[in-house]
Design a protein around this motif. Structure first.
Motif, PDB file in Angstrom:
ATOM      1  N   GLU A  94      48.846  48.630  46.529  1.00 61.17           N
ATOM      2  CA  GLU A  94      48.752  47.400  47.272  1.00 61.17           C
ATOM      3  C   GLU A  94      47.480  46.608  47.211  1.00 61.17           C
ATOM      4  O   GLU A  94      47.104  45.564  47.110  1.00 61.17           O
ATOM      5  CB  GLU A  94      49.190  47.537  48.670  1.00 61.17           C
ATOM      6  N   ASN A  95      46.519  47.537  47.235  1.00 57.59           N
ATOM      7  CA  ASN A  95      44.938  46.995  47.402  1.00 57.59           C
ATOM      8  C   ASN A  95      44.850  46.478  45.830  1.00 57.59           C
ATOM      9  O   ASN A  95      44.108  45.440  45.682  1.00 57.59           O
ATOM     10  CB  ASN A  95      44.039  48.119  47.548  1.00 57.59           C
ATOM     11  N   LYS A  97      46.861  44.936  43.716  1.00 57.35           N
ATOM     12  CA  LYS A  97      47.173  43.806  43.711  1.00 57.35           C
ATOM     13  C   LYS A  97      46.527  42.750  44.308  1.00 57.35           C
ATOM     14  O   LYS A  97      46.607  41.586  43.987  1.00 57.35           O
ATOM     15  CB  LYS A  97      48.878  43.860  44.370  1.00 57.35           C
ATOM     16  N   GLN A  98      46.090  43.012  45.598  1.00 58.33           N
ATOM     17  CA  GLN A  98      45.127  41.982  46.307  1.00 58.33           C
ATOM     18  C   GLN A  98      43.998  41.741  45.631  1.00 58.33           C
ATOM     19  O   GLN A  98      43.634  40.563  46.229  1.00 58.33           O
ATOM     20  CB  GLN A  98      45.013  42.492  47.917  1.00 58.33           C
ATOM     21  N   GLN A  99      43.508  42.495  44.741  1.00 59.26           N
ATOM     22  CA  GLN A  99      41.988  42.210  44.162  1.00 59.26           C
ATOM     23  C   GLN A  99      42.182  41.455  42.963  1.00 59.26           C
ATOM     24  O   GLN A  99      41.401  41.205  42.189  1.00 59.26           O
ATOM     25  CB  GLN A  99      41.597  43.641  44.138  1.00 59.26           C
ATOM     26  N   GLY A 101      43.348  37.848  41.056  1.00 58.65           N
ATOM     27  CA  GLY A 101      43.516  36.413  41.413  1.00 58.65           C
ATOM     28  C   GLY A 101      42.514  35.683  40.560  1.00 58.65           C
ATOM     29  O   GLY A 101      41.684  36.252  39.588  1.00 58.65           O
TER      30      GLY A 101
END
Length: 115
Positions: A94-95, A97-99, A101
């Motif tokens: 999850e982390n 994916k969030q990082q 962009g």
């Protein structure tokens, strides 16, 4: 705590058999661990391939690919807080994916006008 951490580097010029031996040595040093999470860079890269093959023989091994620094830091923090192996894996993914962009200056400029 830094115990039960192993780092296996795959240097330019090293052979696949050298990498395999280094991975086997690291796994052997972790023989007393109930679970092992292996972080690799690329899906289908040599480290991933060898660790995924090792996981067929040793069910303690969980292989995460596409690792970025945020995933490693989060995983270390979670481990130090006593999280389970499954919690660490879920959090790392999850982390990670969030990082991912893209920075767009235009979005920042537009926000300035909204203030």
């Amino acid at each position: 705590e830094t115990s039960h951490y192993e780092m296996v580097d795959f240097q330019y010029g090293e052979t696949a058999s050298e990498l395999e031996k280094n991975i086997d040595d690291a796994i052997n040093r972790l023989k007393e661990c109930e679970e092992i999470i292996a972080f690799t860079d690329l899906l289908s890269g040599s480290p991933f391939n060898m660790l995924s093959m090792a996981s067929f023989k040793d069910e303690r091994i969980h292989v995460i690919y596409g690792t970025n620094l945020a995933m490693l830091i989060e995983s270390i923090l979670k481990r130090n807080m006593g999280a389970s192996c499954e919690e660490i894996i879920e959090s790392a993914i999850e982390n990670g994916k969030q990082q991912i962009g893209v920075f767009r200056k235009a979005l920042i400029d537009a926000d300035e006008f909204d203030e």
